[in-house]
Design a protein around this motif. Structure first.
Motif, PDB file in Angstrom:
ATOM      1  N   PHE A  70      10.428  -4.293   3.744  1.00 38.01           N
ATOM      2  CA  PHE A  70       9.916  -3.035   3.201  1.00 38.01           C
ATOM      3  C   PHE A  70       9.959  -1.902   4.217  1.00 38.01           C
ATOM      4  O   PHE A  70       9.960  -0.739   3.857  1.00 38.01           O
ATOM      5  CB  PHE A  70       8.501  -3.259   2.651  1.00 38.01           C
ATOM      6  CG  PHE A  70       8.492  -4.279   1.544  1.00 38.01           C
ATOM      7  CD1 PHE A  70       8.904  -3.918   0.263  1.00 38.01           C
ATOM      8  CD2 PHE A  70       8.167  -5.605   1.787  1.00 38.01           C
ATOM      9  CE1 PHE A  70       8.966  -4.861  -0.762  1.00 38.01           C
ATOM     10  CE2 PHE A  70       8.218  -6.560   0.777  1.00 38.01           C
ATOM     11  CZ  PHE A  70       8.620  -6.183  -0.503  1.00 38.01           C
ATOM     12  N   ARG A 112      11.981   0.430   6.459  1.00 40.24           N
ATOM     13  CA  ARG A 112      13.362   0.884   6.228  1.00 40.24           C
ATOM     14  C   ARG A 112      14.223   0.695   7.479  1.00 40.24           C
ATOM     15  O   ARG A 112      13.706   0.605   8.612  1.00 40.24           O
ATOM     16  CB  ARG A 112      13.388   2.338   5.767  1.00 40.24           C
ATOM     17  CG  ARG A 112      12.576   2.618   4.486  1.00 40.24           C
ATOM     18  CD  ARG A 112      12.803   1.626   3.371  1.00 40.24           C
ATOM     19  NE  ARG A 112      12.457   2.174   2.047  1.00 40.24           N
ATOM     20  CZ  ARG A 112      11.768   1.546   1.099  1.00 40.24           C
ATOM     21  NH1 ARG A 112      11.322   0.315   1.292  1.00 40.24           N
ATOM     22  NH2 ARG A 112      11.523   2.114  -0.067  1.00 40.24           N
ATOM     23  N   THR A 117       3.548   3.674  -4.941  1.00 41.75           N
ATOM     24  CA  THR A 117       4.333   2.462  -4.626  1.00 41.75           C
ATOM     25  C   THR A 117       4.957   2.546  -3.242  1.00 41.75           C
ATOM     26  O   THR A 117       4.991   1.557  -2.506  1.00 41.75           O
ATOM     27  CB  THR A 117       5.483   2.288  -5.655  1.00 41.75           C
ATOM     28  OG1 THR A 117       4.961   2.478  -6.959  1.00 41.75           O
ATOM     29  CG2 THR A 117       6.157   0.940  -5.528  1.00 41.75           C
ATOM     30  N   SER A 151       6.949   2.222  -0.135  1.00 39.93           N
ATOM     31  CA  SER A 151       7.894   1.203   0.331  1.00 39.93           C
ATOM     32  C   SER A 151       7.903  -0.036  -0.551  1.00 39.93           C
ATOM     33  O   SER A 151       8.852  -0.810  -0.540  1.00 39.93           O
ATOM     34  CB  SER A 151       7.501   0.756   1.744  1.00 39.93           C
ATOM     35  OG  SER A 151       6.262   0.056   1.689  1.00 39.93           O
ATOM     36  N   GLY A 152       6.814  -0.272  -1.280  1.00 36.77           N
ATOM     37  CA  GLY A 152       6.695  -1.482  -2.098  1.00 36.77           C
ATOM     38  C   GLY A 152       5.906  -2.589  -1.410  1.00 36.77           C
ATOM     39  O   GLY A 152       5.637  -3.630  -2.019  1.00 36.77           O
ATOM     40  N   THR A 209      12.956   1.761  -4.150  1.00 33.65           N
ATOM     41  CA  THR A 209      12.065   0.594  -4.081  1.00 33.65           C
ATOM     42  C   THR A 209      12.260  -0.324  -5.284  1.00 33.65           C
ATOM     43  O   THR A 209      12.200  -1.550  -5.168  1.00 33.65           O
ATOM     44  CB  THR A 209      10.597   1.050  -3.935  1.00 33.65           C
ATOM     45  OG1 THR A 209      10.501   1.797  -2.725  1.00 33.65           O
ATOM     46  CG2 THR A 209       9.630  -0.115  -3.862  1.00 33.65           C
ATOM     47  N   TYR A 212      13.119  -4.269  -4.981  1.00 31.54           N
ATOM     48  CA  TYR A 212      12.445  -5.369  -5.683  1.00 31.54           C
ATOM     49  C   TYR A 212      13.454  -6.219  -6.456  1.00 31.54           C
ATOM     50  O   TYR A 212      13.367  -7.431  -6.482  1.00 31.54           O
ATOM     51  CB  TYR A 212      11.403  -4.828  -6.662  1.00 31.54           C
ATOM     52  CG  TYR A 212      10.059  -4.443  -6.059  1.00 31.54           C
ATOM     53  CD1 TYR A 212       9.461  -5.214  -5.068  1.00 31.54           C
ATOM     54  CD2 TYR A 212       9.367  -3.335  -6.525  1.00 31.54           C
ATOM     55  CE1 TYR A 212       8.216  -4.871  -4.547  1.00 31.54           C
ATOM     56  CE2 TYR A 212       8.124  -2.983  -6.015  1.00 31.54           C
ATOM     57  CZ  TYR A 212       7.546  -3.750  -5.024  1.00 31.54           C
ATOM     58  OH  TYR A 212       6.317  -3.413  -4.524  1.00 31.54           O
TER      59      TYR A 212
END
Ligand code: SAH
Length: 344
Positions: A148, A150, A197, A199-200, A226, A230
């Protein structure tokens, strides 16, 4: 006289007609043309082609939420793709670092490089009581933060600090994530809503605590990025397939699936959004960074049913220490707090 009257009425009709015509052009046609342009959807390829950091400033204001491709309620289907994340978490042995690492190596596809660092960070938060419940420790240990964070922040995956994820947004510090998660004391049957949300990562943790996770993001290219992450991760981490995600303004919550047992807000605001309070179940808990721009307290809000209605209780879970989250903004990019927050 009658000729004069006829001419005057013809003149009035003509003026009315021209007025209607101009009204149509400026009132209906032009805005439609302009808005259809501003709502053009960026493809994955276009988003990927732009460096997140360089384009952050430009993209952050191009929300255009109502696109047909990624519409207001882009969402996975709740109930169809449920995966027992909490069950997986319970089946994982904790014992010692060695026992845990060997189970992870045999059962998960995480890179061994990060396992060591993840265990150490989790145990640090157990010591500091930022992780209080065993279920939270398990969820923290299962969520691969390295996916998550980057690419432009490689090497900092398990540093206890927030990091930029582009678009003016951040992945929250692991200790603040831990503390906010523990505050919610999530049970497997809880329906949980996250606002922001990003980066998740936060929802990745929630997915090992409950099968009913809902998350909303307002920045369209970040949402797309994101969402794609997922989908890619879902092949190795099926729990992420059951995270319900929506592109939209989280200030208004997600009415369709309300009420929620738990709500976590991950963007800063100086008041509790009334729609979120309404969508919180009686007996439910919300945690949010509450306070003026640049200085918020992590606040736990409990909603309790009483004989004469509902009462709210608030508790500062960080003992008066303050945090600095990125601002809770509307679709135009304007902060919901009374003064605009500082840019990060
Ligand atoms: N939970 C995230 C935090 C990201 S930072 C993580 O750990 O990565 C906060 C996020 O809130 C940003 O992505 C920002 O775009 C989002 N945000 C701000 N205002 C919002 C709103 N009105 N609705 C939904 N998300 C919002």
């Amino acid at each position: 006289m009658s000729f004069f009257r006829t001419t005057v009425s013809a003149g009035i009709v003509a003026i009315l007609f021209v007025g209607l015509f101009l009204g149509f052009i400026f009132g209906l046609a032009l805005p439609a043309i302009v808005s259809s342009k501003s709502e053009r959807v960026m493809s994955y390829e276009e988003v990927a082609a732009q460096s997140a950091v360089q384009e952050a400033a430009k993209i952050a204001v191009t929300f255009g939420v109502n696109s047909p491709e990624y519409g207001l309620a882009y969402e996975t289907l709740p109930g169809v793709e449920k995966y027992d994340g909490p069950g997986i978490a319970r089946s994982m042995p904790l014992g010692t670092k060695e026992v845990w690492m060997s189970w992870m190596k045999n059962n998960r596809s995480d890179s061994p490089v990060f396992l060591d660092q993840r265990w150490d960070l989790a145990m640090k938060f157990v010591d500091t009581k930022e992780l209080k419940h065993e279920a939270d420790v398990r969820a923290f240990l299962l969520a691969p933060r390295e996916h998550f964070v980057r690419d432009f922040n490689r090497g900092k995956e398990y540093m206890d600090t927030w990091l930029s994820i582009g678009y003016g947004a951040t992945i929250t510090d692991p200790d603040v994530v831990a503390m906010m998660t523990t505050t919610l004391d999530i049970q497997p049957t809880d329906r949980v809503l996250e606002i922001g949300t990003g980066s998740g990562y936060q929802s990745a943790i929630l997915a090992y605590l409950s099968q009913e996770v809902y998350t909303i993001e307002i920045i369209k290219p970040l949402f797309i990025e994101t969402d794609k992450l997922y989908r890619d991760l879902e092949k190795s981490y099926p729990a992420y397939g059951s995270i319900n995600r929506k592109l939209g303004d989280g200030y208004y919550g997600w009415e369709k699936y309300a009420p929620f047992d738990k709500i976590i807000v991950t963007c800063a605001i100086d008041h509790i959004p009334p729609p979120l309070l309404k969508q919180l179940k009686e007996g439910g808990t919300m945690v949010l960074p509450l306070g003026p721009p640049g200085r918020q307290y992590i606040m736990e809000v409990k909603k309790t049913a009483t004989a004469d209605g509902v009462t709210l209780s608030r508790r500062d879970v960080y003992n008066g220490l303050h945090v600095k989250f990125i601002p809770f903004r509307d679709e135009a990019g304007t902060s919901y707090s009374s003064a605009p927050g500082p840019e990060i």
